[in-house]
Design an enzyme around this catalytic site. Structure first.
Site, PDB file in Angstrom:
ATOM      1  N   ARG A  69      -3.269  -2.453  11.464  1.00 60.47           N
ATOM      2  CA  ARG A  69      -3.239  -3.912  11.344  1.00 60.47           C
ATOM      3  C   ARG A  69      -3.058  -4.556  12.727  1.00 60.47           C
ATOM      4  O   ARG A  69      -3.821  -4.214  13.614  1.00 60.47           O
ATOM      5  CB  ARG A  69      -2.133  -4.312  10.378  1.00 60.47           C
ATOM      6  CG  ARG A  69      -2.493  -5.539   9.590  1.00 60.47           C
ATOM      7  CD  ARG A  69      -1.649  -5.689   8.375  1.00 60.47           C
ATOM      8  NE  ARG A  69      -2.340  -5.115   7.224  1.00 60.47           N
ATOM      9  CZ  ARG A  69      -1.817  -5.031   6.025  1.00 60.47           C
ATOM     10  NH1 ARG A  69      -0.610  -5.458   5.795  1.00 60.47           N
ATOM     11  NH2 ARG A  69      -2.511  -4.531   5.040  1.00 60.47           N
ATOM     12  N   THR A 104       5.688   1.960   6.077  1.00 61.52           N
ATOM     13  CA  THR A 104       4.315   1.615   6.451  1.00 61.52           C
ATOM     14  C   THR A 104       3.814   2.574   7.529  1.00 61.52           C
ATOM     15  O   THR A 104       4.582   2.945   8.427  1.00 61.52           O
ATOM     16  CB  THR A 104       4.148   0.167   6.975  1.00 61.52           C
ATOM     17  OG1 THR A 104       2.848   0.043   7.570  1.00 61.52           O
ATOM     18  CG2 THR A 104       5.164  -0.227   8.018  1.00 61.52           C
ATOM     19  N   ILE A 105       2.566   2.947   7.414  1.00 57.18           N
ATOM     20  CA  ILE A 105       1.989   3.795   8.466  1.00 57.18           C
ATOM     21  C   ILE A 105       1.868   3.004   9.769  1.00 57.18           C
ATOM     22  O   ILE A 105       1.768   3.581  10.837  1.00 57.18           O
ATOM     23  CB  ILE A 105       0.607   4.372   8.063  1.00 57.18           C
ATOM     24  CG1 ILE A 105      -0.434   3.265   7.840  1.00 57.18           C
ATOM     25  CG2 ILE A 105       0.728   5.270   6.854  1.00 57.18           C
ATOM     26  CD1 ILE A 105      -1.865   3.773   7.805  1.00 57.18           C
ATOM     27  N   ASP A 106       1.873   1.658   9.671  1.00 57.89           N
ATOM     28  CA  ASP A 106       1.620   0.821  10.857  1.00 57.89           C
ATOM     29  C   ASP A 106       2.813   0.789  11.828  1.00 57.89           C
ATOM     30  O   ASP A 106       2.648   0.421  12.988  1.00 57.89           O
ATOM     31  CB  ASP A 106       1.309  -0.627  10.442  1.00 57.89           C
ATOM     32  CG  ASP A 106       0.145  -0.711   9.484  1.00 57.89           C
ATOM     33  OD1 ASP A 106      -0.680   0.217   9.476  1.00 57.89           O
ATOM     34  OD2 ASP A 106       0.060  -1.707   8.733  1.00 57.89           O
ATOM     35  N   ARG A 144      -3.534   7.546   5.279  1.00 57.02           N
ATOM     36  CA  ARG A 144      -2.415   7.248   4.372  1.00 57.02           C
ATOM     37  C   ARG A 144      -2.229   8.299   3.289  1.00 57.02           C
ATOM     38  O   ARG A 144      -1.234   8.284   2.570  1.00 57.02           O
ATOM     39  CB  ARG A 144      -2.677   5.905   3.683  1.00 57.02           C
ATOM     40  CG  ARG A 144      -2.281   4.775   4.534  1.00 57.02           C
ATOM     41  CD  ARG A 144      -2.109   3.444   3.882  1.00 57.02           C
ATOM     42  NE  ARG A 144      -2.435   3.194   2.521  1.00 57.02           N
ATOM     43  CZ  ARG A 144      -2.999   2.071   2.104  1.00 57.02           C
ATOM     44  NH1 ARG A 144      -3.346   1.140   2.967  1.00 57.02           N
ATOM     45  NH2 ARG A 144      -3.215   1.863   0.845  1.00 57.02           N
ATOM     46  N   GLY A 197       1.052  -7.610  -5.245  1.00 58.42           N
ATOM     47  CA  GLY A 197       2.256  -7.779  -6.054  1.00 58.42           C
ATOM     48  C   GLY A 197       3.236  -8.831  -5.584  1.00 58.42           C
ATOM     49  O   GLY A 197       4.417  -8.724  -5.874  1.00 58.42           O
ATOM     50  N   GLY A 206       0.836  -1.207   0.000  1.00 60.20           N
ATOM     51  CA  GLY A 206       0.000   0.000   0.000  1.00 60.20           C
ATOM     52  C   GLY A 206       0.864   1.248   0.000  1.00 60.20           C
ATOM     53  O   GLY A 206       2.041   1.197   0.346  1.00 60.20           O
ATOM     54  N   ARG A 232     -21.328   7.823  18.808  1.00 62.37           N
ATOM     55  CA  ARG A 232     -21.132   7.897  17.355  1.00 62.37           C
ATOM     56  C   ARG A 232     -19.774   7.281  17.029  1.00 62.37           C
ATOM     57  O   ARG A 232     -18.827   7.393  17.816  1.00 62.37           O
ATOM     58  CB  ARG A 232     -21.127   9.345  16.866  1.00 62.37           C
ATOM     59  CG  ARG A 232     -22.441  10.078  17.068  1.00 62.37           C
ATOM     60  CD  ARG A 232     -23.525   9.584  16.119  1.00 62.37           C
ATOM     61  NE  ARG A 232     -24.700  10.430  16.188  1.00 62.37           N
ATOM     62  CZ  ARG A 232     -25.680  10.299  17.085  1.00 62.37           C
ATOM     63  NH1 ARG A 232     -25.622   9.339  18.009  1.00 62.37           N
ATOM     64  NH2 ARG A 232     -26.715  11.119  17.064  1.00 62.37           N
TER      65      ARG A 232
END
Ligand code: F6P
Length: 360
Positions: free
Chosen positions: A184, A138-140, A286, A76, A11, A277
């Site tokens: 994740r 990675t943002i994670d 991202r 990929g 990603g 909410r």
């Protein structure tokens, strides 16, 4: 070193373009070396028009741009690529074609910008002769061997701003606001943004939670006169003895898609008499321009990766350790995914300040 390739897999993450720019500039200015861009991850070695030359002009103005000028592909995996043959969908291994592509292009180094899946494939390709160098994206923030991946700081900033904005409505309407964040199986985004945004409850995958404990926290706040609560929920969080929530199952190409736990928590709290909410921040985390920290880190990573290629140090990944850009073996980086350390000062600080993790 005459020619290097660069690809962005998995990603997208803010900072990919900053890495590409730094790598291209360093390769050309410092090493007089040619740079080739491989489009859409490893697929570029196979697809028509998948290879493009990258010069100084191609990277002009891309530093603040999100996404990647090379395109990404999160299906990929070269070892499991889905194609249609004789009207039937089959999965094939295209790793030999990629090796041939690297040889055909006479690449002296291949910079692979990616998360765990892409870096794992890079390590496998190295065993077949590819001169790979990894850059942790990675943002994670869940890659081993490095203190931080690029993209993470931007995601945390966006999530923190979202918490700030939810705070105002929560307070005005005496509501409980739930914010589901990405990450994740790692709770870094939720933990960092939750602390930075002043959340009351933070639920992360590393600490299984009890629904009743979350409601108890909301109730106790109301009893103390705080008529609103902010609950930050990592997409991978799970109830004690239960399992993670998925919005879509996986197969040999796609990993299962996490999602839904924010709504589960929101519905539970609402059923117990507290108007609630739910917001799922999703891909807003991202997208868009990287923070200055991510641009700084991405630039250092991109330049360092080219230097590694020049030194012939393949099967390595650039990494940040004790504030310095160093390199670690790809094997070490992918061996154990990084998770929130429950004994780290971040968790201790949060608990000490009364933030609930839903486990007490
Ligand atoms: O790994 C980055 C990440 O954004 C995760 O936080 C999230 O679970 C996943 O990718 C979403 O993937 P996709 O863009 O394929 O929906």
């Amino acid at each position: 070193m005459k020619r290097i390739g660069i690809l962005t897999g998995g990603g997208d993450a803010p900072g990919l373009n900053a890495v590409i720019r730094a790598a291209v500039k360093t390769a050309i200015y410092e090493y007089r070396c040619e740079v080739i861009g491989i489009r859409d991850g490893y697929d570029g070695f196979i697809n028509e028009k998948g290879i493009i030359p990258l010069g100084i002009e191609d990277v002009r103005g891309i530093l603040p741009r999100g996404g990647t000028i090379l395109g990404a592909a999160n299906r990929g995996n070269p070892y499991a690529r889905k194609i249609i043959r004789d009207g039937k969908e089959i999965t094939i291994d295209v790793s030999d074609e990629i090796i041939k592509g690297i040889k055909r292009l006479e690449l002296d180094g291949l910079l692979v910008l990616g998360g765990d899946g892409t870096l794992r494939s890079a390590h496998e390709l190295y065993k077949k002769g590819a001169p790979v160098i990894g850059v942790p994206k990675t943002i994670d923030n869940d890659i081993g061997g490095t203190e931080v991946t690029f993209g993470f700081d931007t995601a945390v900033s966006i999530a923190t701003e979202a918490i700030d904005r939810l705070h105002t409505t929560a307070e005005a309407h005496h509501r409980v606001m739930v914010l589901e964040l990405m990450g994740r199986d790692a709770g870094f985004i939720a933990l960092h943004a939750g602390v930075a945004g002043g959340a009351d409850v933070i639920l992360i995958p590393e600490i299984p939670f009890k629904f009743e404990s979350v409601v108890t926290e909301v109730r106790q706040r109301v009893e103390r006169g705080y008529l609103f609560s902010i609950l930050v929920v990592s997409e991978g969080a799970k109830p004690l003895g239960g399992s993670q929530s998925f919005s879509r199952g996986g197969d040999e190409i796609y990993t299962p898609r996490l999602g839904g736990i924010g709504h589960a928590v929101g519905e539970y709290v609402d059923r117990h008499g507290y108007e609630t909410r739910v917001t799922v921040l999703g891909h807003l985390q991202r997208g868009g321009t990287p923070t200055s920290f991510d641009r700084w880190l991405a630039t250092r990573y991109g330049a360092a990766a080219v230097r590694l290629a020049a030194e012939g140090k393949f099967d390595r990944m650039v990494a940040l350790r004790e504030g310095k850009v160093q390199d670690v073996s790809l094997e070490e980086a992918i061996a154990i995914p990084k998770r929130v350390d429950l004994n780290d000062d971040a968790v201790i600080t949060a608990r000490g300040m009364g933030i609930a993790f839903g486990d007490e």
